[in-house]
Design a protein around this motif. Structure first.
Motif, mmCIF file in Angstrom:
data_model
loop_
_atom_site.group_PDB
_atom_site.id
_atom_site.type_symbol
_atom_site.label_atom_id
_atom_site.label_comp_id
_atom_site.label_asym_id
_atom_site.label_seq_id
_atom_site.Cartn_x
_atom_site.Cartn_y
_atom_site.Cartn_z
ATOM 1 N N HIS B 77 29.899 118.174 45.172
ATOM 2 C CA HIS B 77 31.076 117.841 45.785
ATOM 3 C C HIS B 77 31.351 116.726 45.361
ATOM 4 N N LEU B 78 32.675 116.038 45.020
ATOM 5 C CA LEU B 78 33.101 114.961 44.653
ATOM 6 C C LEU B 78 33.778 114.355 45.882
ATOM 7 N N ILE B 79 33.328 113.289 46.302
ATOM 8 C CA ILE B 79 34.161 112.569 47.506
ATOM 9 C C ILE B 79 34.639 111.401 46.892
ATOM 10 N N ASN B 80 36.143 111.376 47.102
ATOM 11 C CA ASN B 80 36.979 110.608 46.714
ATOM 12 C C ASN B 80 37.321 109.457 47.767
ATOM 13 N N THR B 117 28.692 113.391 44.933
ATOM 14 C CA THR B 117 29.023 112.337 43.867
ATOM 15 C C THR B 117 30.117 111.537 44.786
ATOM 16 N N LEU B 118 30.037 110.054 44.777
ATOM 17 C CA LEU B 118 30.830 109.433 45.479
ATOM 18 C C LEU B 118 31.694 108.483 44.903
ATOM 19 N N GLU B 119 32.967 108.524 44.594
ATOM 20 C CA GLU B 119 33.837 107.829 43.841
ATOM 21 C C GLU B 119 34.943 107.073 44.727
ATOM 22 N N THR B 120 35.452 106.002 44.275
ATOM 23 C CA THR B 120 36.601 105.519 44.781
ATOM 24 C C THR B 120 37.944 105.816 44.106
ATOM 25 N N VAL B 121 39.223 105.792 44.657
ATOM 26 C CA VAL B 121 40.463 106.035 43.773
ATOM 27 C C VAL B 121 41.184 104.774 44.627
ATOM 28 N N ASN B 122 42.449 104.551 43.692
ATOM 29 C CA ASN B 122 43.341 103.528 44.290
ATOM 30 C C ASN B 122 44.369 103.929 45.031
ATOM 31 N N PRO B 131 43.244 106.161 56.883
ATOM 32 C CA PRO B 131 42.401 106.065 55.504
ATOM 33 C C PRO B 131 42.031 107.547 55.219
ATOM 34 N N ILE B 132 42.069 107.743 53.836
ATOM 35 C CA ILE B 132 41.903 109.283 53.298
ATOM 36 C C ILE B 132 40.724 109.252 52.757
ATOM 37 N N VAL B 133 40.090 110.241 52.967
ATOM 38 C CA VAL B 133 38.679 110.540 52.123
ATOM 39 C C VAL B 133 38.912 112.207 51.490
ATOM 40 N N LYS B 134 38.987 112.128 50.289
ATOM 41 C CA LYS B 134 39.369 113.254 49.516
ATOM 42 C C LYS B 134 37.879 114.147 49.161
ATOM 43 N N VAL B 135 37.633 115.260 49.548
ATOM 44 C CA VAL B 135 36.280 115.758 49.124
ATOM 45 C C VAL B 135 36.674 117.060 48.550
ATOM 46 N N ASP B 136 36.276 117.349 47.261
ATOM 47 C CA ASP B 136 36.605 118.155 46.168
ATOM 48 C C ASP B 136 38.231 118.169 46.475
ATOM 49 N N GLU B 142 43.103 110.213 58.442
ATOM 50 C CA GLU B 142 42.798 109.588 59.355
ATOM 51 C C GLU B 142 41.484 109.336 59.785
ATOM 52 N N MET B 143 40.780 109.067 58.565
ATOM 53 C CA MET B 143 39.231 108.972 58.828
ATOM 54 C C MET B 143 38.695 107.800 59.409
ATOM 55 N N SER B 144 37.536 107.917 60.137
ATOM 56 C CA SER B 144 37.019 106.594 60.935
ATOM 57 C C SER B 144 35.449 106.961 60.520
ATOM 58 N N THR B 145 34.658 105.780 61.037
ATOM 59 C CA THR B 145 33.190 105.712 60.769
ATOM 60 C C THR B 145 32.765 106.837 61.622
ATOM 61 N N ASP B 146 33.409 107.256 62.970
ATOM 62 C CA ASP B 146 32.678 108.170 63.703
ATOM 63 C C ASP B 146 32.987 109.532 62.992
ATOM 64 N N LYS B 147 33.787 109.855 62.170
ATOM 65 C CA LYS B 147 34.185 111.265 61.611
ATOM 66 C C LYS B 147 33.079 111.483 60.413
#
Lengths: 249, 156
Positions: B77-80, B117-122, B131-136, B142-147
């Motif tokens: 899985h690719l996490i962006n 695999t963890l990556e960042t995008v702009n 904040p968005i976290v894209k997985v695959d 609306e991500m938070s540290t709790d989620k």
């Protein structure tokens, strides 16, 4: 061979005749007009990497612009300025960037002096980061176009771009001929023969080669792999290379 | 190990066949290998160089030029994590930090079990959801540290 058409152009207010198809840089050099450049070599196609050969042109139709003279073919009625104020200021920045990139390179220091530039305002790179390599790829082009083995190439991209062998490992293609060492304009590649060993050191990878001994004078004179290559290309026997050049005469 | 190599060789052979060993299709060939294995194995690159009659140095040059290609094995899985302006002001750096801590890796690398695999995008172009976290291909808005933990747990 059919002769090419001749064109008339002006370089630094000198009226010149030149064969169509030649590049401005070649014509200027043939006429003893100095244009600085690092990445050109008559053995390979022009590439336009170092940008130092920038000149100011005015076409017959009156269009003005800056072009790399190594890549711009001469044309009828072209006016070229190789040393205007505009060129000088652009070249100054170019050489200052190179000075910052390769603080260790005497060639670049000397060229800067010749262009009247003493210091660079840009932060100096660590001497060990780029070594003396300016990424002109002249070595890689010679390896491909002249030697024909393509052992080295530019890898990665942007600020991480480097000149290296594939995977930064010893290359199966490299024959240890040293052509890359010979053409490198900034002496960024080193070659050293000690006993029966030759070492070639690129900025970011290196290789060792076994040398063959001359049966007459006993000096080690050519890498075994270069013999294999020459024998294969020319269809001769590898045994033909037991005697070195000097002893063969 | 032997079987794996043989399988790789066969797959790459089929891909080369698909593009009729055409030099000009080098990037397409590499894309197909990348899609299949999620990275470009060294052996595959050597086979491509022989199959297309392109020098290995050139294949390596192309493979390292494009960001879409990876020479190291990548996770399933690719996490962006989006670091765009909108996500940034809503605290995406905390989210990234939390993911890094949970997975025990830095951005740009892969977990040892090859799961993530963890990556960042702009910017992923969905700023309203930051904040968005894209997985695959899935977007977690609306991500938070709790989620973070529950999102990571939903992937196998």
């Amino acid at each position: 061979m059919k002769k090419n058409k001749m064109v008339t152009l002006t370089i630094d207010s000198r009226k010149l005749q030149a064969e169509e198809g030649l590049m401005i840089l070649d014509v200027a050099r043939d006429n003893n007009i100095y244009i600085p450049s690092l990445c050109t070599n008559e053995a390979v196609e022009p590439y336009g990497a170092c940008r130092l050969c920038l000149v100011e042109i005015t076409t017959a139709r009156g269009r003005e612009r800056l072009v790399t003279s190594c890549l711009y073919p001469v044309e009828e009625g072209l006016t070229v300025k190789t040393n205007s104020e505009r060129i000088a200021s652009v070249r100054k920045v170019l050489i200052q960037l190179l000075m910052a990139r390769c603080p260790d390179s005497e060639v670049i220091q000397d060229l800067a002096k010749r262009l009247g530039v003493e210091t660079t305002p840009f932060p100096l790179e660590d001497k060990n980061k780029n070594k003396k390599c300016i990424l002109c790829a002249l070595c890689a082009r010679v390896c491909q176009e002249v030697v024909g083995v393509s052992a080295i190439s530019l890898v990665n991209r942007g600020v991480n771009r480097q000149l290296a062998t594939p995977f930064f490992e010893p290359s199966e293609a490299c024959i240890g001929c040293g052509s890359c060492v010979y053409v490198c304009p900034t002496h960024a590649i080193a070659m050293e023969d000690t006993g029966d060993k030759r070492e070639v050191r690129w900025p970011h990878s290196q290789m060792e080669f076994k040398l063959r001994k001359c049966k007459v004078c006993g000096s080690y004179w050519i890498p075994e792999r270069q013999i294999e290559h020459i024998a294969q290309v020319s269809g001769t026997s590898p045994d033909d290379y037991d005697v070195c050049f000097s002893c063969r005469e | 190990m032997g079987d794996e190599n043989k399988e790789l060789e066969e797959t790459v052979g089929q891909i080369l066949e698909k593009y009729r060993h055409d030099k000009g299709m080098l990037v397409s060939v590499l894309q197909d290998i990348q899609a299949k294995y999620r990275y470009l194995p060294k052996e595959a690159l050597k086979q491509v160089c022989q199959g297309l009659l392109v020098p290995l140095s050139q294949v390596y040059s192309v493979a390292t030029f494009f960001k879409a290609f990876s020479l190291l094995p990548r996770g399933r899985h690719l996490i962006n994590v989006c670091l765009g302006t909108a996500c940034h002001v809503r605290g995406t750096d905390k989210v990234l930090e939390k993911i890094e801590r949970e997975l025990g890796i830095n951005a740009g690398s892969t977990t040892k079990d090859l799961k993530f695999t963890l990556e960042t995008v702009n910017c992923v172009g969905a700023c309203a959801l930051g904040p968005i976290v894209k997985v695959d291909e899935e977007y977690h808005g609306e991500m938070s540290t709790d989620k973070v933990v529950s999102v990571l747990k939903s992937y196998t």
